[in-house]
Design an enzyme around this catalytic site. Structure first.
Site, PDB file in Angstrom:
ATOM      1  N   LYS A 173      75.221  33.199  53.125  1.00  0.00           N
ATOM      2  CA  LYS A 173      75.612  34.572  52.815  1.00  0.00           C
ATOM      3  C   LYS A 173      77.109  34.767  53.027  1.00  0.00           C
ATOM      4  O   LYS A 173      77.755  35.512  52.281  1.00  0.00           O
ATOM      5  CB  LYS A 173      74.819  35.563  53.681  1.00  0.00           C
ATOM      6  N   LYS A 241      82.335  44.491  57.961  1.00  0.00           N
ATOM      7  CA  LYS A 241      81.615  43.737  58.996  1.00  0.00           C
ATOM      8  C   LYS A 241      81.348  42.312  58.544  1.00  0.00           C
ATOM      9  O   LYS A 241      81.604  41.350  59.279  1.00  0.00           O
ATOM     10  CB  LYS A 241      80.305  44.449  59.334  1.00  0.00           C
TER      11      LYS A 241
END
Length: 288
Positions: A173, A241
């Site tokens: 990811k 983030k």
């Protein structure tokens, strides 16, 4: 093992759709969310509300988490009221949050000590992919746990790949987010250039969206940029983030990421301006 009782924690922009697909596939779905109102629609459709993470974990064969930040993952997994302390031996826990690869490895180890399987399975595709059950799902953990979870994954996604050991789903990811980060800058610059040149940007997309420049971001978020639609499919604050996790992981490997550095700085600028809850396509405002 036949897993019929699925617990789902985290009913945000994507989690609601994901849990809804599992419910529609015939599983018994238990849900928990910090804000109970976000569970109302699913409960109306037949999901069972649980008053705590502990209650949900104790009554579920498989527990899925889709929360915001690594700290949120730790909060729902660890401690006397957490998943690992309250799940039965033989349970499977799947964290679908985009989180820290090192944390994913730790949770897998913690799970082993309690005879609980743990997979890290972050997703890509945003709110559109979640609604259409067409998410890409990147999975780290044991092959046996992956195959056990596959029927559940298939209710939510179409591109489901086992990437190897625990933590590898999260590393995959990060690679995904790194690719998107620089692409988003390029899409903003491209549409801004088209406008400055006096072109109709929507007509331009008809040409470049089918050629070598084509990308998911160009074809799905480009039109939103043109229309001034900042509604979130994925929050800017969550992208910041993710990029922070990727930057930290890259630094630990001694790797330079100039494109990621630039994208993160621009998105932090947007967040500092109060745009953290807007969609990632709102970056276009810095270029228009």
């Amino acid at each position: 093992m036949t897993d019929k009782n699925i617990g789902f924690i985290g009913l945000g922009v994507m989690g609601q759709s994901m849990a809804g697909h599992i419910l529609a596939a015939g599983f018994n779905v238990r849900v928990y969310n910090r804000t109970k109102q976000k569970a109302d629609a699913l409960v109306d459709q037949g999901a069972v509300w649980c008053d705590s993470v502990a209650d949900l974990a104790a009554s579920s064969d498989v527990i899925i988490t889709m929360v915001g930040y690594p700290a949120d993952v730790e909060e729902v997994f660890i401690g006397p009221d957490g998943i690992l302390e309250n799940s039965a031996a033989g349970s499977l826990v799947i964290d679908m949050t985009t989180s820290d690869p090192a944390l994913a490895e730790k949770l897998w180890q913690d799970g082993r000590q309690n005879d609980i399987g743990v997979l890290d399975a972050p997703v890509s595709g945003g709110d559109i992919g979640a609604r259409n059950a067409s998410l890409s799902i990147m999975v780290g953990g044991s092959p046996d746990d992956f195959h056990r979870a596959l029927p559940i994954f298939k209710t939510m996604g179409t591109n489901i790949v086992h990437q190897g050991k625990a933590g590898n789903g999260q590393h995959t990811k990060m690679a995904n987010q790194i690719a998107i980060a620089s692409t988003m800058i390029s899409v903003c610059e491209s549409i801004s250039y088209a406008k400055r040149a006096g072109l109709d940007p929507e007509t331009v997309l008809k040409s470049i969206g089918k050629g070598a420049a084509a990308s998911w971001s160009l074809n799905n978020l480009g039109p939103k940029m043109i229309q001034g639609d900042d509604a979130p499919g994925f929050f800017i604050r969550h992208f910041v983030k993710d990029m922070g996790i990727a930057l930290s992981a890259a630094e630990s490997m001694g790797m330079k990421t100039p494109g990621l550095d630039l994208a993160c700085s621009l998105y932090k600028q947007m967040e500092d301006q109060g745009a953290g809850l807007k969609g990632t396509q709102a970056l276009f405002h810095l270029f228009s």
